[in-house]
Design a protein around this motif. Structure first.
Motif, PDB file in Angstrom:
ATOM      1  N   THR A   1       0.865  -1.188   0.000  1.00 42.25           N
ATOM      2  CA  THR A   1       0.000   0.000   0.000  1.00 42.25           C
ATOM      3  C   THR A   1       0.905   1.243   0.000  1.00 42.25           C
ATOM      4  O   THR A   1       2.128   1.109   0.076  1.00 42.25           O
ATOM      5  CB  THR A   1      -0.909   0.015   1.245  1.00 42.25           C
ATOM      6  N   ALA A   2       0.285   2.423  -0.078  1.00 47.42           N
ATOM      7  CA  ALA A   2       1.102   3.642  -0.105  1.00 47.42           C
ATOM      8  C   ALA A   2       1.613   3.930   1.304  1.00 47.42           C
ATOM      9  O   ALA A   2       0.827   4.054   2.233  1.00 47.42           O
ATOM     10  CB  ALA A   2       0.245   4.796  -0.611  1.00 47.42           C
ATOM     11  N   TRP A   3       2.913   4.012   1.464  1.00 51.49           N
ATOM     12  CA  TRP A   3       3.496   4.295   2.782  1.00 51.49           C
ATOM     13  C   TRP A   3       3.966   5.746   2.809  1.00 51.49           C
ATOM     14  O   TRP A   3       4.654   6.200   1.905  1.00 51.49           O
ATOM     15  CB  TRP A   3       4.684   3.379   3.076  1.00 51.49           C
ATOM     16  N   MET A   4       3.588   6.416   3.907  1.00 53.77           N
ATOM     17  CA  MET A   4       3.907   7.841   4.038  1.00 53.77           C
ATOM     18  C   MET A   4       4.942   8.046   5.142  1.00 53.77           C
ATOM     19  O   MET A   4       4.995   7.266   6.087  1.00 53.77           O
ATOM     20  CB  MET A   4       2.643   8.620   4.425  1.00 53.77           C
ATOM     21  N   ASP A   5       5.678   9.147   5.017  1.00 56.97           N
ATOM     22  CA  ASP A   5       6.575   9.483   6.123  1.00 56.97           C
ATOM     23  C   ASP A   5       5.780  10.274   7.164  1.00 56.97           C
ATOM     24  O   ASP A   5       4.569  10.504   6.998  1.00 56.97           O
ATOM     25  CB  ASP A   5       7.821  10.218   5.612  1.00 56.97           C
ATOM     26  N   ASN A   6       6.451  10.710   8.229  1.00 60.09           N
ATOM     27  CA  ASN A   6       5.737  11.383   9.324  1.00 60.09           C
ATOM     28  C   ASN A   6       5.074  12.681   8.904  1.00 60.09           C
ATOM     29  O   ASN A   6       4.168  13.152   9.567  1.00 60.09           O
ATOM     30  CB  ASN A   6       6.704  11.680  10.485  1.00 60.09           C
ATOM     31  N   SER A   7       5.540  13.286   7.797  1.00 63.95           N
ATOM     32  CA  SER A   7       4.878  14.519   7.379  1.00 63.95           C
ATOM     33  C   SER A   7       3.854  14.264   6.286  1.00 63.95           C
ATOM     34  O   SER A   7       3.385  15.205   5.645  1.00 63.95           O
ATOM     35  CB  SER A   7       5.917  15.562   6.963  1.00 63.95           C
ATOM     36  N   GLY A   8       3.500  13.012   6.060  1.00 66.11           N
ATOM     37  CA  GLY A   8       2.408  12.716   5.118  1.00 66.11           C
ATOM     38  C   GLY A   8       2.844  12.626   3.667  1.00 66.11           C
ATOM     39  O   GLY A   8       2.020  12.513   2.772  1.00 66.11           O
ATOM     40  N   GLU A   9       4.147  12.684   3.427  1.00 64.88           N
ATOM     41  CA  GLU A   9       4.658  12.565   2.053  1.00 64.88           C
ATOM     42  C   GLU A   9       4.977  11.098   1.754  1.00 64.88           C
ATOM     43  O   GLU A   9       5.403  10.374   2.655  1.00 64.88           O
ATOM     44  CB  GLU A   9       5.962  13.370   1.916  1.00 64.88           C
ATOM     45  N   PRO A  10       4.804  10.677   0.492  1.00 60.99           N
ATOM     46  CA  PRO A  10       5.149   9.286   0.165  1.00 60.99           C
ATOM     47  C   PRO A  10       6.624   8.997   0.453  1.00 60.99           C
ATOM     48  O   PRO A  10       7.486   9.859   0.229  1.00 60.99           O
ATOM     49  CB  PRO A  10       4.909   9.195  -1.350  1.00 60.99           C
ATOM     50  N   ILE A  11       6.888   7.811   0.952  1.00 59.24           N
ATOM     51  CA  ILE A  11       8.285   7.409   1.181  1.00 59.24           C
ATOM     52  C   ILE A  11       8.913   7.073  -0.173  1.00 59.24           C
ATOM     53  O   ILE A  11       8.413   6.221  -0.900  1.00 59.24           O
ATOM     54  CB  ILE A  11       8.349   6.190   2.136  1.00 59.24           C
ATOM     55  N   ARG A  12       9.979   7.792  -0.499  1.00 54.37           N
ATOM     56  CA  ARG A  12      10.644   7.566  -1.791  1.00 54.37           C
ATOM     57  C   ARG A  12      11.994   6.944  -1.511  1.00 54.37           C
ATOM     58  O   ARG A  12      12.983   7.641  -1.269  1.00 54.37           O
ATOM     59  CB  ARG A  12      10.805   8.889  -2.528  1.00 54.37           C
ATOM     60  N   ALA A  13      12.021   5.637  -1.513  1.00 59.03           N
ATOM     61  CA  ALA A  13      13.275   4.938  -1.159  1.00 59.03           C
ATOM     62  C   ALA A  13      13.339   3.592  -1.877  1.00 59.03           C
ATOM     63  O   ALA A  13      13.656   2.573  -1.274  1.00 59.03           O
ATOM     64  CB  ALA A  13      13.354   4.760   0.348  1.00 59.03           C
ATOM     65  N   HIS A  14      13.064   3.615  -3.185  1.00 54.48           N
ATOM     66  CA  HIS A  14      13.058   2.342  -3.917  1.00 54.48           C
ATOM     67  C   HIS A  14      14.477   1.832  -4.187  1.00 54.48           C
ATOM     68  O   HIS A  14      15.432   2.599  -4.157  1.00 54.48           O
ATOM     69  CB  HIS A  14      12.261   2.489  -5.215  1.00 54.48           C
ATOM     70  N   GLY A  15      14.544   0.544  -4.447  1.00 53.93           N
ATOM     71  CA  GLY A  15      15.835  -0.104  -4.735  1.00 53.93           C
ATOM     72  C   GLY A  15      16.818   0.133  -3.608  1.00 53.93           C
ATOM     73  O   GLY A  15      18.023   0.206  -3.830  1.00 53.93           O
ATOM     74  N   GLY A  16      16.297   0.224  -2.382  1.00 49.23           N
ATOM     75  CA  GLY A  16      17.048   0.857  -1.303  1.00 49.23           C
ATOM     76  C   GLY A  16      17.938  -0.025  -0.468  1.00 49.23           C
ATOM     77  O   GLY A  16      18.434  -1.081  -0.909  1.00 49.23           O
ATOM     78  N   TRP A  17      18.099   0.443   0.787  1.00 53.67           N
ATOM     79  CA  TRP A  17      19.096  -0.138   1.697  1.00 53.67           C
ATOM     80  C   TRP A  17      18.834   0.387   3.085  1.00 53.67           C
ATOM     81  O   TRP A  17      18.344   1.513   3.225  1.00 53.67           O
ATOM     82  CB  TRP A  17      20.475   0.323   1.231  1.00 53.67           C
ATOM     83  N   MET A  18      19.148  -0.396   4.102  1.00 52.23           N
ATOM     84  CA  MET A  18      19.033   0.118   5.475  1.00 52.23           C
ATOM     85  C   MET A  18      20.320  -0.087   6.235  1.00 52.23           C
ATOM     86  O   MET A  18      20.987  -1.106   6.085  1.00 52.23           O
ATOM     87  CB  MET A  18      17.916  -0.595   6.231  1.00 52.23           C
ATOM     88  N   LEU A  19      20.643   0.911   7.057  1.00 47.57           N
ATOM     89  CA  LEU A  19      21.772   0.827   7.992  1.00 47.57           C
ATOM     90  C   LEU A  19      21.224   1.141   9.376  1.00 47.57           C
ATOM     91  O   LEU A  19      20.328   1.981   9.510  1.00 47.57           O
ATOM     92  CB  LEU A  19      22.794   1.924   7.670  1.00 47.57           C
ATOM     93  N   GLN A  20      21.765   0.485  10.396  1.00 47.83           N
ATOM     94  CA  GLN A  20      21.303   0.759  11.754  1.00 47.83           C
ATOM     95  C   GLN A  20      22.381   1.511  12.511  1.00 47.83           C
ATOM     96  O   GLN A  20      23.552   1.145  12.444  1.00 47.83           O
ATOM     97  CB  GLN A  20      20.985  -0.554  12.460  1.00 47.83           C
ATOM     98  N   GLU A  21      21.964   2.573  13.208  1.00 50.78           N
ATOM     99  CA  GLU A  21      22.943   3.331  13.981  1.00 50.78           C
ATOM    100  C   GLU A  21      22.240   4.052  15.117  1.00 50.78           C
ATOM    101  O   GLU A  21      21.201   4.676  14.906  1.00 50.78           O
ATOM    102  CB  GLU A  21      23.652   4.356  13.082  1.00 50.78           C
TER     103      GLU A  21
END
Ligand code: GAL
Length: 483
Positions: A14-34
């Motif tokens: 489904t459409a995922w939004m960030d905290n300010s209501g904008e679509p999350i734009r992070a395709h083909g992505g990656w995560m780092l933990q810190e």
């Protein structure tokens, strides 16, 4: 509403939004933990942006940290030969934003230099003929990255890519070469800024894309898609006890479309001495890149060398226990999958509201593929009602130039003749059932047309004994719960 927060479950696709209501734009992505945060990097193709970053403490609520690489980013060469261009001369917006196309950005922290190093796929913005990788660095995880240029690693083409940082600090860049025929593994230099050595060619000639690597109990796993552009396909994984040593053959995982996703990356979630693994896939929308969505699914391991991915419409993630749980509350809806074509029955509403039934590629978001299976008046019979328009699958007899022909259609209301009543018959079934019409005795059957093999047609035929030498039985269907 943010579909990620709804009911405290993550709703896949489904459409995922960030905290300010904008679509999350992070395709083909990656995560780092810190420092207690997950940082999610990915493609952002809006307004001259190239890579955006989000952060979250719980994987549900995402705060935008802005674009970390844009057309305006500072550029500085490093010691190997690169091209610093992010914008091409005379370039028009090609619908993907201006300038170079940046795909699949991945970020590692180099412990020796303290720098964050981003590796990515670079194309000129007009076509995919350059096939280069590119590098950028930053002193902080989500600051403004300095662009260091693009190049062909050791002269090779470099398309879909990933990175992997091993427990001894060595890091690898893995990318598709030779027009995607081979996946090459390169060891990075100690500072992660350049390619040190081509250490392995994986599955030469097998055309793999979208690689992602993880390590569990000393075994490396690599998941990858086949090569069908934006269209999903059957994912496969392989394992090895050494990244640069011998790898197993590719083994299918997920379903024939990897649940309508292409791998982006895998996140290890550590807690209480245990690690669980979250699969993150892109669900591309081939006609509107910006309508593409994301899928988070738990990976399970039936044994040390087996990897399994199962679908769940919704999942919950508990970071204190590290549990990723599928939410399996039946919805009373079903998908009807043809065993012969592996396509799903979907109601197709044409011009003027006419409806017919087709067999579509699996799309979890598609309401047209969801059906209610209800008991009919006649004992043992069922009705198959479309979720989208409330009408039922039925058969009508037409006279066509003197010939009688039975046609499948969707019926408003119900009909006393039983033309919308069906019997599910699993006689002699290895898999799937026959779905037989009460009035005509005809069975549902699926087949491909001559041109468009993306979708199948579904019709009614006389039941015939199936000859397995002709492939899978076009008259057999699976009725699958939708959760
Ligand atoms: C896919 C690839 C994507 C993008 C796309 C372009 O196969 O995985 O990252 O490059 O092709 O058609």
């Amino acid at each position: 509403m943010n579909e990620m927060e709804n009911g405290a479950a993550i709703r896949n696709g489904t459409a995922w939004m960030d905290n300010s209501g904008e679509p999350i734009r992070a395709h083909g992505g990656w995560m780092l933990q810190e420092a207690g945060y997950f940082y999610w990097f990915g493609e952002d193709r809006t307004d001259g942006k190239k890579v955006s970053c989000y952060r979250s403490r719980d994987l549900y609520h995402w705060e935008s940290r802005g674009a970390v690489l844009t057309l305006a980013s500072k550029a500085s060469p490093v010691y190997y030969r690169t091209s610093l261009a992010l914008v091409m001369v005379d370039q028009e917006d090609n619908g993907f934003g201006q300038g170079a196309v940046i795909e699949r950005p991945k970020v590692l922290r180099n412990e020796r230099t303290g720098k964050y190093v981003m590796w990515m796929h670079w194309e000129n913005g007009r076509n995919y003929s350059d096939a280069r990788c590119a590098v950028a660095t930053c002193d902080t995880i989500d600051g403004e990255y300095v662009y260091h240029g693009s190049f062909n690693p050791i002269g090779h083409m470099s398309r879909d890519c990933t990175v992997f940082q091993d427990s001894d600090g060595s890091a690898y860049f893995i990318s598709a070469a030779r027009d995607n025929a081979d996946l090459l593994v390169y060891r990075l230099s100690d500072d992660y800024l350049s390619i040190e050595e081509h250490v392995k060619t994986l599955w030469p000639g097998q055309y793999r894309e979208a690689p992602a690597v993880m390590k569990r109990n000393g075994i490396y796993f690599l998941v990858t898609s086949a090569c069908t552009g934006w269209l999903p396909n059957q994912g496969a994984y392989a394992y090895s006890d050494s990244l640069t040593g011998r790898w197993s053959q590719l083994i299918p995982f997920g379903d024939t479309t990897t649940y309508d996703t292409q791998p982006a990356f895998i996140v290890p979630l550590q807690s209480q001495g245990e690690t669980s693994y979250l699969y993150v896939g892109d669900r591309w929308d081939p006609s509107h890149y910006h309508h593409s969505s994301y899928v988070f699914l738990p990976i399970s391991f039936p044994s040390d060398k087996e990897l399994k991915l199962e679908w769940a419409d919704r999942i919950t993630i508990d970071l204190t226990t590290g549990q990723i749980e599928p939410q399996l509350t039946p919805s009373g809806l079903h998908r009807i999958k043809s065993c012969g074509t592996e396509r799903y029955a979907a109601v197709e509403i044409g011009n003027g509201g006419n409806a017919k039934v087709g067999g579509h590629i699996l799309s979890y978001a598609s309401e047209a593929q969801k059906w209610m299976v209800e008991p009919a008046e006649e004992e043992g019979y069922i009705r198959i009602r479309s979720r989208t328009d409330g009408r039922c699958l039925a058969v009508k007899r037409l006279s066509d130039g003197g010939l009688l022909r039975d046609e499948l259609f969707v019926l408003e209301g119900s009909d006393a003749s039983g033309c919308s009543e069906w019997l599910m018959d699993d006689r002699n079934a290895e898999s799937g059932v026959l779905i037989r019409n009460r009035t005509t005795g005809k069975v549902l059957s699926a087949g491909f047309g001559t041109e468009d093999r993306r979708n199948a047609h579904i019709h009614v035929t006389d039941e015939v004994e199936h000859d397995p030498r002709k492939g899978r039985d076009p008259q057999r269907f699976e009725i699958l719960n939708v959760y």
